[in-house]
Design a protein around this motif. Sequence first.
Motif, PDB file in Angstrom:
ATOM      1  N   TYR A 140      15.645  -3.348  -2.330  1.00  9.20           N
ATOM      2  CA  TYR A 140      16.389  -4.330  -1.541  1.00  9.20           C
ATOM      3  C   TYR A 140      17.827  -4.471  -2.048  1.00  9.20           C
ATOM      4  CZ  TYR A 140      17.266  -8.285   1.461  1.00  9.20           C
ATOM      5  OH  TYR A 140      17.794  -9.102   2.441  1.00  9.20           O
ATOM      6  N   VAL A 141      18.024  -4.379  -3.364  1.00  9.76           N
ATOM      7  CA  VAL A 141      19.381  -4.399  -3.911  1.00  9.76           C
ATOM      8  C   VAL A 141      20.177  -3.207  -3.378  1.00  9.76           C
ATOM      9  CG1 VAL A 141      20.766  -4.223  -6.018  1.00  9.76           C
ATOM     10  CG2 VAL A 141      18.727  -5.664  -5.994  1.00  9.76           C
ATOM     11  N   LEU A 142      19.542  -2.036  -3.371  1.00  2.00           N
ATOM     12  CA  LEU A 142      20.203  -0.846  -2.833  1.00  2.00           C
ATOM     13  C   LEU A 142      20.473  -0.990  -1.339  1.00  2.00           C
ATOM     14  CD1 LEU A 142      18.209   1.953  -4.698  1.00  2.00           C
ATOM     15  CD2 LEU A 142      20.523   1.130  -5.188  1.00  2.00           C
ATOM     16  N   PHE A 143      19.549  -1.597  -0.611  1.00  4.05           N
ATOM     17  CA  PHE A 143      19.769  -1.860   0.815  1.00  4.05           C
ATOM     18  C   PHE A 143      21.004  -2.728   1.018  1.00  4.05           C
ATOM     19  CE2 PHE A 143      18.923  -5.137   4.146  1.00  4.05           C
ATOM     20  CZ  PHE A 143      19.254  -4.353   5.241  1.00  4.05           C
ATOM     21  N   CYS A 144      21.155  -3.749   0.189  1.00  3.51           N
ATOM     22  CA  CYS A 144      22.317  -4.635   0.289  1.00  3.51           C
ATOM     23  C   CYS A 144      23.613  -3.857   0.070  1.00  3.51           C
ATOM     24  CB  CYS A 144      22.188  -5.764  -0.730  1.00  3.51           C
ATOM     25  SG  CYS A 144      23.614  -6.867  -0.807  1.00  3.51           S
ATOM     26  N   LEU A 145      23.663  -3.040  -0.975  1.00  2.65           N
ATOM     27  CA  LEU A 145      24.874  -2.272  -1.290  1.00  2.65           C
ATOM     28  C   LEU A 145      25.170  -1.227  -0.220  1.00  2.65           C
ATOM     29  CD1 LEU A 145      24.309  -1.752  -5.135  1.00  2.65           C
ATOM     30  CD2 LEU A 145      25.765  -3.446  -4.017  1.00  2.65           C
ATOM     31  N   LEU A 146      24.144  -0.528   0.240  1.00  4.25           N
ATOM     32  CA  LEU A 146      24.346   0.510   1.254  1.00  4.25           C
ATOM     33  C   LEU A 146      24.764  -0.084   2.589  1.00  4.25           C
ATOM     34  CD1 LEU A 146      21.253   2.713   0.379  1.00  4.25           C
ATOM     35  CD2 LEU A 146      23.646   3.403   0.149  1.00  4.25           C
ATOM     36  N   GLN A 147      24.218  -1.254   2.926  1.00  4.47           N
ATOM     37  CA  GLN A 147      24.611  -1.910   4.168  1.00  4.47           C
ATOM     38  C   GLN A 147      26.085  -2.312   4.137  1.00  4.47           C
ATOM     39  OE1 GLN A 147      23.742  -6.176   6.271  1.00  4.47           O
ATOM     40  NE2 GLN A 147      24.640  -5.848   4.290  1.00  4.47           N
ATOM     41  N   LEU A 148      26.518  -2.883   3.014  1.00  2.00           N
ATOM     42  CA  LEU A 148      27.930  -3.265   2.883  1.00  2.00           C
ATOM     43  C   LEU A 148      28.835  -2.049   2.982  1.00  2.00           C
ATOM     44  CD1 LEU A 148      27.687  -5.910   0.000  1.00  2.00           C
ATOM     45  CD2 LEU A 148      28.086  -6.359   2.419  1.00  2.00           C
ATOM     46  N   ARG A 149      28.402  -0.958   2.375  1.00  2.00           N
ATOM     47  CA  ARG A 149      29.213   0.257   2.416  1.00  2.00           C
ATOM     48  C   ARG A 149      29.261   0.840   3.825  1.00  2.00           C
ATOM     49  NH1 ARG A 149      33.564   2.226   0.180  1.00  2.00           N
ATOM     50  NH2 ARG A 149      33.489   4.464  -0.252  1.00  2.00           N
ATOM     51  N   ALA A 150      28.161   0.777   4.552  1.00  2.00           N
ATOM     52  CA  ALA A 150      28.147   1.287   5.930  1.00  2.00           C
ATOM     53  C   ALA A 150      29.115   0.501   6.806  1.00  2.00           C
ATOM     54  CB  ALA A 150      26.727   1.208   6.494  1.00  2.00           C
ATOM     55  N   PHE A 151      29.115  -0.831   6.658  1.00  2.92           N
ATOM     56  CA  PHE A 151      30.069  -1.648   7.411  1.00  2.92           C
ATOM     57  C   PHE A 151      31.505  -1.309   7.028  1.00  2.92           C
ATOM     58  CE2 PHE A 151      26.695  -5.091   8.073  1.00  2.92           C
ATOM     59  CZ  PHE A 151      26.542  -4.768   9.405  1.00  2.92           C
ATOM     60  N   GLN A 152      31.738  -1.112   5.735  1.00  2.42           N
ATOM     61  CA  GLN A 152      33.086  -0.834   5.265  1.00  2.42           C
ATOM     62  C   GLN A 152      33.635   0.471   5.826  1.00  2.42           C
ATOM     63  OE1 GLN A 152      33.394  -0.253   1.024  1.00  2.42           O
ATOM     64  NE2 GLN A 152      35.544  -0.837   0.964  1.00  2.42           N
ATOM     65  N   CYS A 153      32.772   1.481   5.953  1.00  4.35           N
ATOM     66  CA  CYS A 153      33.208   2.798   6.439  1.00  4.35           C
ATOM     67  C   CYS A 153      33.263   2.907   7.956  1.00  4.35           C
ATOM     68  CB  CYS A 153      32.279   3.878   5.883  1.00  4.35           C
ATOM     69  SG  CYS A 153      32.350   4.070   4.099  1.00  4.35           S
ATOM     70  N   THR A 154      32.832   1.873   8.650  1.00  6.72           N
ATOM     71  CA  THR A 154      32.852   1.890  10.119  1.00  6.72           C
ATOM     72  C   THR A 154      34.111   1.195  10.607  1.00  6.72           C
ATOM     73  OG1 THR A 154      30.430   1.808  10.153  1.00  6.72           O
ATOM     74  CG2 THR A 154      31.583   1.298  12.204  1.00  6.72           C
TER      75      THR A 154
END
Length: 421
Positions: free
Chosen positions: A176-190
């Motif tokens: 879940y911690v990784l999900f949080c970080l990956l989700q933030l990164r996906a938003f940032q790169c979009t």
Amino acid sequence: MCSHVHDPHILCPQCDLLVEIPAVAIGQKAKCPRCHTTLTSRWKEPRRRPIGYAASALFMLLLANLFPFVNMKVAGLGSEVTLIQIPQVLVSENYASMASLFMIVVQLLPAVCMLSIIVLCMKTRLSAHWKVSIARTLFRLKAWCMVEIFLAGVLVSFVKLMAYGDVGVGTSFLPYVLFCLLQLRAFQCTDRYGLWQQVEPAPRPTQSLRIGESGLSQGLRSCHCCMAILPVDQLVCSRCEMKGYARRKNSVQWTMALLVTSILLYIPANLLPIMITQVLGTPMPSTIMAGVILLWSEGSYPVAMVILIASILVPTLKMIAIGWLCWDANSNKPIDRERLHVIYEVVEFVGRWSMIDVFVIAVLSALVRMGQLMSIYPDIGALLFAGVVILTMFAAMIFDPRLIWDRAVVQPMKEQQDGGK
């Protein structure tokens, strides 16, 4: 988005300044020269990066729901909870509204947004209508994804429970911690501007554009959804089919109505208990301020400060700031536009973090279930406080920040007219 589509003209969605964007190199951003809002950014491999981050985030979310999330041991008794059990416990305590809020902002909306990013960035054979609908959904729901706030609430819960027993993390905590970080990164790169250009090209303006002037003074408006430049009298955007106006209709009135309602809820939210701790059969109600005082007395100064700032100071200062913005938007006195715009951006960013206390209660209620020895239940104050946070978020979203910058044009024009008289 295999190439960066370069359209040199854009109306800043925050201050309405017409800007000509230069060629943006990889790793660079284009910002508004007046309010410094990021207009567009260019990433390396703008298709693959968001897809990779979003797909990885969804996989981590799946793993996070399959195994125990957190656990606790008190006097030989143990308790563990999975993510999916948290809303189930809230429903069993007749708090279905809080359970729904948890499921929506912590799991459902983030998952929908990740799926939307994957669909939009892949070369799918969807019709333009479907792509436009998905893009509209993505950028509408983005602000309501509160994964990182929930994770902060879990960490605060750990500190609160350490005084009662041994607290540990389960197998799904790291995913879940990784999900949080990956989700933030996906938003940032979009990149919103570049993504819309790939979904559907923006309609070309039918008149000459004057760079460095507001769109309103040129009879133009920016679509609040896809950032297309449209004539003021065109109510429906020809790209995303969203209805809009040069300025959000009755923005100040709606903002003030939501603000007054949130103030009316905020008073009982602080006076009524937000949770009940039952120890050896004795119920002990706790308000927000009582929880802060208890943490401080136990020496948990950093956590006490986090709760004090997030649950007491931030909502209070946010409501004051929103009222100030509405007042200055209607007044005729000279104003410091840059300072007011910074206040607006801070209000829009930090307001959602007040939800941390609601998530703390959700985690505690689901985890601490040990019969007469010790149990924790949510109470009416938590529901009222969640309502305060949601209403203030809506108030900040509905307020049109371009009203602050309109004074930069209206005030000089008024002075010229008065001088001519």
